[in-house]
Design a protein around this motif. Structure first.
Motif, PDB file in Angstrom:
ATOM      1  N   HIS A 181       0.824  -1.218   0.000  1.00  0.00           N
ATOM      2  CA  HIS A 181       0.000   0.000   0.000  1.00  0.00           C
ATOM      3  C   HIS A 181       0.857   1.266   0.000  1.00  0.00           C
ATOM      4  N   LEU A 182       2.139   1.122   0.331  1.00  0.00           N
ATOM      5  CA  LEU A 182       3.037   2.293   0.310  1.00  0.00           C
ATOM      6  C   LEU A 182       3.599   2.550  -1.087  1.00  0.00           C
ATOM      7  N   GLY A 183       3.441   1.569  -1.957  1.00  0.00           N
ATOM      8  CA  GLY A 183       3.981   1.708  -3.308  1.00  0.00           C
ATOM      9  C   GLY A 183       2.939   2.225  -4.290  1.00  0.00           C
ATOM     10  N   GLU A 184       3.372   2.354  -5.519  1.00  0.00           N
ATOM     11  CA  GLU A 184       2.469   2.795  -6.579  1.00  0.00           C
ATOM     12  C   GLU A 184       2.782   1.930  -7.796  1.00  0.00           C
ATOM     13  N   ASN A 185       1.790   1.213  -8.307  1.00  0.00           N
ATOM     14  CA  ASN A 185       2.034   0.252  -9.378  1.00  0.00           C
ATOM     15  C   ASN A 185       1.969   0.942 -10.746  1.00  0.00           C
TER      16      ASN A 185
END
Ligand SMILES: [Zn+2]
Length: 209
Positions: A181-185
């Motif tokens: 959830h801390l990343g961005e795909n």
């Protein structure tokens, strides 16, 4: 004068995939150089007939796309079926190139009667973005009108479809799988943009639909 069938067959027999037009430019420069003062920019050729009046550009392209799957015979070895010649580029645009060559030869010595100037040009790289004509245009000087030789079944076409090319980069943010959830795909972002592009709607064009 060289007959149309022989000329077309000779043109088709010389491979000229975009980026490799030197051999066909050599052939045409040799053929036309006997009669006209042919200028060469890279493998683009041009020459001019007439001395005064409006300048009309007559242009077509020397290059072809690469051979694709599905030919029933070698596309680089032209063959006749009845009065039709088959081979890569026979239609697009070596038929047009041959017609322009013959038109120029037919006008030879009649420049004074023209009341206009005819600039004949044979260009490279048309199938890959029109590089040749872009390189040549500054050398051609002012032009009043142009006729582009393309296979249109002898219908005069006054419009051409454009192409929208988008080069897009999607940037994400790396994160450990435990904290996804801390990343961005970036793939998801790109997928949403592709869907937006697919949803673009353009005004229909009067001639092109
Ligand atoms: Zn073409």
């Amino acid at each position: 004068m060289i007959d149309p069938a022989t000329l077309l067959q000779s043109l088709v027999a010389i491979p000229s995939v975009s980026g490799a037009e030197a051999a066909i430019a050599d052939f045409l420069a040799g053929l036309l150089g006997e009669t006209f003062e042919v200028h060469r920019h890279g493998d683009n050729l041009y020459f001019e007939l007439g001395h005064r009046g409006p300048r009309l550009l007559l242009v077509s392209h020397l290059d072809t796309v690469p051979p694709c799957e599905g030919w029933s015979a070698d596309p680089l070895k032209p063959w006749w079926t009845g009065d039709r010649l088959f081979g890569l580029g026979a239609n697009d645009a070596k038929g047009c190139v041959g017609a322009l060559v013959l038109a120029a030869l037919a006008l030879q010595g009649r420049a004074r009667e023209l009341g206009a100037r005819a600039v004949f040009a044979f260009t490279t790289g048309e199938e890959v973005g029109g590089k040749g004509i872009q390189e040549l245009l500054p050398a051609l000087g002012h032009l009043d009108a142009a006729v582009v030789g393309e296979p249109t079944g002898l219908t005069v076409c006054t419009a051409q479809r454009g192409m929208l090319l988008l080069r897009c980069v999607a940037r994400g943010r790396a994160a450990h799988v435990a904290h996804a959830h801390l990343g961005e795909n970036a793939v998801h972002k790109a997928a949403r943009d592709i869907a937006r592009i697919d949803a673009l709607r353009f005004e229909p064009h009067l001639l092109l639909g």
